[in-house]
Design an enzyme around this catalytic site. Structure first.
Site, PDB file in Angstrom:
ATOM      1  N   ARG A   1       0.859  -1.187   0.000  1.00  0.00           N
ATOM      2  CA  ARG A   1       0.000   0.000   0.000  1.00  0.00           C
ATOM      3  C   ARG A   1       0.893   1.233   0.000  1.00  0.00           C
ATOM      4  O   ARG A   1       1.928   1.261   0.702  1.00  0.00           O
ATOM      5  CB  ARG A   1      -0.906   0.029   1.242  1.00  0.00           C
ATOM      6  CG  ARG A   1      -2.063  -0.970   1.214  1.00  0.00           C
ATOM      7  CD  ARG A   1      -3.192  -0.553   0.246  1.00  0.00           C
ATOM      8  NE  ARG A   1      -4.314  -1.482   0.273  1.00  0.00           N
ATOM      9  CZ  ARG A   1      -4.468  -2.530  -0.542  1.00  0.00           C
ATOM     10  NH1 ARG A   1      -3.573  -2.785  -1.479  1.00  0.00           N
ATOM     11  NH2 ARG A   1      -5.537  -3.307  -0.457  1.00  0.00           N
TER      12      ARG A   1
ATOM     13  N   GLU B   1      -3.043   7.823  -3.940  1.00  0.00           N
ATOM     14  CA  GLU B   1      -3.598   7.375  -5.219  1.00  0.00           C
ATOM     15  C   GLU B   1      -4.903   8.097  -5.522  1.00  0.00           C
ATOM     16  O   GLU B   1      -5.700   8.306  -4.619  1.00  0.00           O
ATOM     17  CB  GLU B   1      -3.855   5.862  -5.169  1.00  0.00           C
ATOM     18  CG  GLU B   1      -2.580   5.073  -5.312  1.00  0.00           C
ATOM     19  CD  GLU B   1      -2.792   3.578  -5.238  1.00  0.00           C
ATOM     20  OE1 GLU B   1      -3.829   3.086  -5.701  1.00  0.00           O
ATOM     21  OE2 GLU B   1      -1.904   2.908  -4.690  1.00  0.00           O
TER      22      GLU B   1
ATOM     23  N   HIS C   1      -1.536   0.522  -9.666  1.00  0.00           N
ATOM     24  CA  HIS C   1      -2.123  -0.450  -8.731  1.00  0.00           C
ATOM     25  C   HIS C   1      -2.729  -1.656  -9.474  1.00  0.00           C
ATOM     26  O   HIS C   1      -3.928  -1.931  -9.362  1.00  0.00           O
ATOM     27  CB  HIS C   1      -3.189   0.251  -7.858  1.00  0.00           C
ATOM     28  CG  HIS C   1      -3.400  -0.441  -6.537  1.00  0.00           C
ATOM     29  ND1 HIS C   1      -3.710   0.235  -5.387  1.00  0.00           N
ATOM     30  CD2 HIS C   1      -3.366  -1.762  -6.185  1.00  0.00           C
ATOM     31  CE1 HIS C   1      -3.852  -0.627  -4.388  1.00  0.00           C
ATOM     32  NE2 HIS C   1      -3.650  -1.843  -4.855  1.00  0.00           N
TER      33      HIS C   1
HETATM   34  N1  LIG Z   1      -0.887  -3.936  -5.029  1.00  0.00           N
HETATM   35  C1  LIG Z   1      -1.923  -4.746  -4.951  1.00  0.00           C
HETATM   36  O1  LIG Z   1      -2.781  -4.788  -5.818  1.00  0.00           O
HETATM   37  C2  LIG Z   1      -2.040  -5.688  -3.784  1.00  0.00           C
HETATM   38  C3  LIG Z   1      -2.574  -6.959  -4.006  1.00  0.00           C
HETATM   39  C4  LIG Z   1      -2.680  -7.825  -2.917  1.00  0.00           C
HETATM   40  C5  LIG Z   1      -2.277  -7.421  -1.649  1.00  0.00           C
HETATM   41  N2  LIG Z   1      -1.761  -6.170  -1.473  1.00  0.00           N
HETATM   42  C6  LIG Z   1      -1.312  -5.747  -0.134  1.00  0.00           C
HETATM   43  O2  LIG Z   1      -0.415  -6.734   0.352  1.00  0.00           O
HETATM   44  C7  LIG Z   1      -0.638  -6.889   1.737  1.00  0.00           C
HETATM   45  C8  LIG Z   1      -0.154  -8.244   2.180  1.00  0.00           C
HETATM   46  O3  LIG Z   1      -1.014  -9.253   1.698  1.00  0.00           O
HETATM   47  P1  LIG Z   1      -0.863 -10.779   2.218  1.00  0.00           P
HETATM   48  O4  LIG Z   1      -1.976 -11.546   1.613  1.00  0.00           O
HETATM   49  O5  LIG Z   1       0.535 -11.251   2.035  1.00  0.00           O
HETATM   50  O6  LIG Z   1      -1.143 -10.537   3.788  1.00  0.00           O
HETATM   51  P2  LIG Z   1      -0.697 -11.457   5.006  1.00  0.00           P
HETATM   52  O7  LIG Z   1      -1.592 -11.077   6.122  1.00  0.00           O
HETATM   53  O8  LIG Z   1      -0.631 -12.884   4.587  1.00  0.00           O
HETATM   54  O9  LIG Z   1       0.821 -10.960   5.316  1.00  0.00           O
HETATM   55  C9  LIG Z   1       1.145  -9.759   5.928  1.00  0.00           C
HETATM   56  C10 LIG Z   1       2.378  -9.991   6.792  1.00  0.00           C
HETATM   57  O10 LIG Z   1       2.833  -8.720   7.284  1.00  0.00           O
HETATM   58  C11 LIG Z   1       3.230  -8.920   8.636  1.00  0.00           C
HETATM   59  N3  LIG Z   1       3.236  -7.649   9.376  1.00  0.00           N
HETATM   60  C12 LIG Z   1       2.183  -6.952   9.890  1.00  0.00           C
HETATM   61  N4  LIG Z   1       2.618  -5.854  10.511  1.00  0.00           N
HETATM   62  C13 LIG Z   1       3.965  -5.837  10.403  1.00  0.00           C
HETATM   63  C14 LIG Z   1       4.990  -4.964  10.876  1.00  0.00           C
HETATM   64  N5  LIG Z   1       4.689  -3.861  11.574  1.00  0.00           N
HETATM   65  N6  LIG Z   1       6.277  -5.257  10.579  1.00  0.00           N
HETATM   66  C15 LIG Z   1       6.590  -6.379   9.879  1.00  0.00           C
HETATM   67  N7  LIG Z   1       5.662  -7.254   9.431  1.00  0.00           N
HETATM   68  C16 LIG Z   1       4.373  -6.988   9.684  1.00  0.00           C
HETATM   69  C17 LIG Z   1       2.200  -9.911   9.187  1.00  0.00           C
HETATM   70  O11 LIG Z   1       2.659 -10.519  10.382  1.00  0.00           O
HETATM   71  C18 LIG Z   1       2.101 -10.879   8.017  1.00  0.00           C
HETATM   72  O12 LIG Z   1       3.063 -11.918   8.091  1.00  0.00           O
HETATM   73  C19 LIG Z   1      -2.152  -6.661   1.902  1.00  0.00           C
HETATM   74  O13 LIG Z   1      -2.472  -6.210   3.207  1.00  0.00           O
HETATM   75  C20 LIG Z   1      -2.469  -5.625   0.854  1.00  0.00           C
HETATM   76  O14 LIG Z   1      -2.479  -4.337   1.404  1.00  0.00           O
HETATM   77  C21 LIG Z   1      -1.634  -5.303  -2.515  1.00  0.00           C
END
Ligand SMILES: NC(=O)c1ccc[n+]([C@@H]2O[C@H](COP(=O)([O-])OP(=O)(O)OC[C@H]3O[C@@H](n4cnc5c(N)ncnc54)[C@H](O)[C@@H]3O)[C@@H](O)[C@H]2O)c1
Length: 329
Positions: free
Chosen positions: A240, A269, A287
Site C-alpha cells: 500500500r 492514489e 495499482h
Molecule cells: N498492489 C496490490 O494490488 C495488492 C494486491 C494484494 C495485496 N496487497 C497488499 O499486500 C498486503 C499483504 O497481503 P498478504 O496476503 O501477504 O497478507 P498477510 O496477512 O498474509 O501478510 C502480511 C504480513 O505482514 C506482517 N506484518 C504486519 N505488521 C507488520 C509490521 N509492523 N512489521 C513487519 N511485518 C508486519 C504480518 O505478520 C504478516 O506476516 C495486503 O495487506 C495488501 O495491502 C496489494
C-alpha cells in the site's frame, strides 16, 4: 418474497456479477469511476449487502447510512485498510476480504517491477519508441544485476512468501523481517534468515514490501530507513502506498541514497509525487498487482460467495469479524 438487494460499487468481471444475479437483485455503479463520497453514502442505503472496493472508504458514517438491514460489506481486495472493521462489528455488519487467490499474481508483479527497475526496461522501451537509439553503446542503460544478490522481504505472509520463493531460480540470499519469525516462510524458502528491520535494510540489494497498511506500518520506510539502505538498493512496493513516505523517497533518489524504486502503489492514489516521474530508475504502475483476468475473476467470485453465505445466515468463508454472526442470528 423479493430477492435480497446487493449493491456493487464498481463493475467487476462478468462471472462474479452473473453469480450474484443468480441469487439477488443486483445494482452496479453504472459509472466507470470511483463513487464520490455522496454517491457512496446514498447508494448503500437500504441494501442487504454491499460489494466494496479498496477505493471506497467504509467508515462509521457509511455503515450507519447502510443501516440495520445490511448484513455484509464484502471487500474486493485482500487488504482492508479502507474499512473500519471495529465500527462494522459494532454495527453488527460482517466484513470479508479476498485472501489467497491474488497471492501469486501480486508476487509476480513484484518481480516484474524488480526486473523492470533493475534493468530500466521502461525507460529503455521509451527511448526506442522515440527513435533515440543510434547504435550499440557500452554505457547505455546500465542497470543492476539480480542473480546472486540479496532480497529483503518486509512482511512474510502469503505474498511475501510467494515473492521470496520465486527468487530461488536467481540464487539469491533471502532475508526477511516480520513481527516475529515465521517457520512456514523459512520452510518455503530454504536458507532464508529472520533479521531485524535495520539489518534487512542495510544488507539487501532489493527490499520488497508486503506488510498490510496499519497505524504501525504507515511510513515504515522514511528518511531514516533510506539512509540505512545501500546506495545501489532498489525498493519495491506492491503493498500500500502510505507504507512508504513518498517525499522521503524523492529525497533519497535525488541524494543517491538508493538506486531505484518500483511502485505499484503510491501514497495518495491516484496521485503521486510528480518528481518521481523524472527518474529513469523509477517504475510506477497504476495499482495493477492483482490485475490478471484469472485473478480478478476469482476475487469477484470470492466476494460473491461471501455475500451469498452472509445472506443465507452462514459464516462467509473469508469473514474478518465472525463474532458478528451470533448477533445477526
Ligand atoms: N498492489 C496490490 O494490488 C495488492 C494486491 C494484494 C495485496 N496487497 C497488499 O499486500 C498486503 C499483504 O497481503 P498478504 O496476503 O501477504 O497478507 P498477510 O496477512 O498474509 O501478510 C502480511 C504480513 O505482514 C506482517 N506484518 C504486519 N505488521 C507488520 C509490521 N509492523 N512489521 C513487519 N511485518 C508486519 C504480518 O505478520 C504478516 O506476516 C495486503 O495487506 C495488501 O495491502 C496489494
Amino acid at each position: 418474497m423479493p430477492k435480497p438487494n446487493v449493491y456493487v460499487t464498481r463493475m467487476l468481471p462478468k462471472p462474479a456479477i452473473d453469480l450474484l444475479k443468480e441469487h439477488f437483485h443486483v445494482e452496479i455503479n453504472p459509472k466507470n469511476r470511483v463513487l464520490t463520497r455522496d454517491e457512496l453514502l446514498k447508494n448503500v442505503q437500504g441494501r442487504d449487502a454491499v460489494v466494496s472496493l479498496l477505493t471506497d472508504i467504509i467508515d462509521e458514517e457509511v455503515l450507519t447510512a447502510a443501516g440495520q438491514k445490511c448484513k455484509i460489506f464484502a471487500n474486493y481486495a485482500v487488504g482492508y485498510n479502507n474499512i473500519d472493521v471495529a465500527a462494522a462489528t459494532e454495527s453488527g455488519i460482517l466484513v470479508s476480504n479476498t485472501p489467497g487467490v491474488l497471492t501469486d499474481t501480486t508476487a509476480d508483479l513484484a518481480w516484474a517491477l524488480l526486473f523492470a527497475t533493475a534493468r530500466q526496461v521502461v525507460a529503455a522501451d521509451k527511448f526506442m519508441r522515440l527513435g533515440q537509439y543510434l547504435g550499440w553503446d557500452p554505457l547505455l542503460f546500465l542497470g543492476q544485476d539480480i542473480t546472486g544478490k540479496t532480497l529483503g522481504i518486509l512482511g512474510s505472509g502469503r505474498i511475501g512468501t510467494a515473492t521470496a520463493k520465486k527468487s530461488i531460480g536467481f540464487d539469491m540470499k533471502v532475508l526477511y523481517h516480520d513481527i516475529k519469525p515465521n517457520p512456514d516462510f523459512e520452510m518455503a524458502v530454504p536458507g532464508s534468515q529472520f533479521v531485524n528491520k535495520e539489518t534487512l535494510l542495510k544488507q539487501s540489494d532489493f527490499v520488497s514490501i508486503h506488510v498490510p497498511l496499519l497505524e504501525a506500518t504507515k511510513h515504515l520506510i522514511s528518511d531514516r530507513e533510506f539512509k540505512l539502505m545501500k546506495k545501489t538498493a532498489i525498493l519495491i512496493n506492491t503493498a500500500r502506498g502510505p507504507i512508504v513516505d513518498e517525499k522521503a523517497l524523492v529525497r533519497a533518489l535525488k541524494d543517491g541514497e538508493i538506486w531505484g524504486a518500483g511502485l505499484d502503489v503510491t501514497e495518495y492514489e491516484p496521485d503521486f509525487e510528480s518528481e518521481l516521474a523524472e527518474f529513469d530508475n523509477v517504475v510506477i504502475l497504476p495499482h495493477i498487482a492483482s490485475a490478471s483476468i484469472e485473478t480478478r475473476t476469482m476475487m469477484g467470485l470470492m466476494a460473491a460467495r461471501n455475500v451469498i453465505a452472509a445472506l443465507n445466515d452462514e459464516l462467509p468463508p473469508n469473514c474478518l469479524n465472525p463474532g458478528v454472526l451470533n448477533h445477526q442470528r
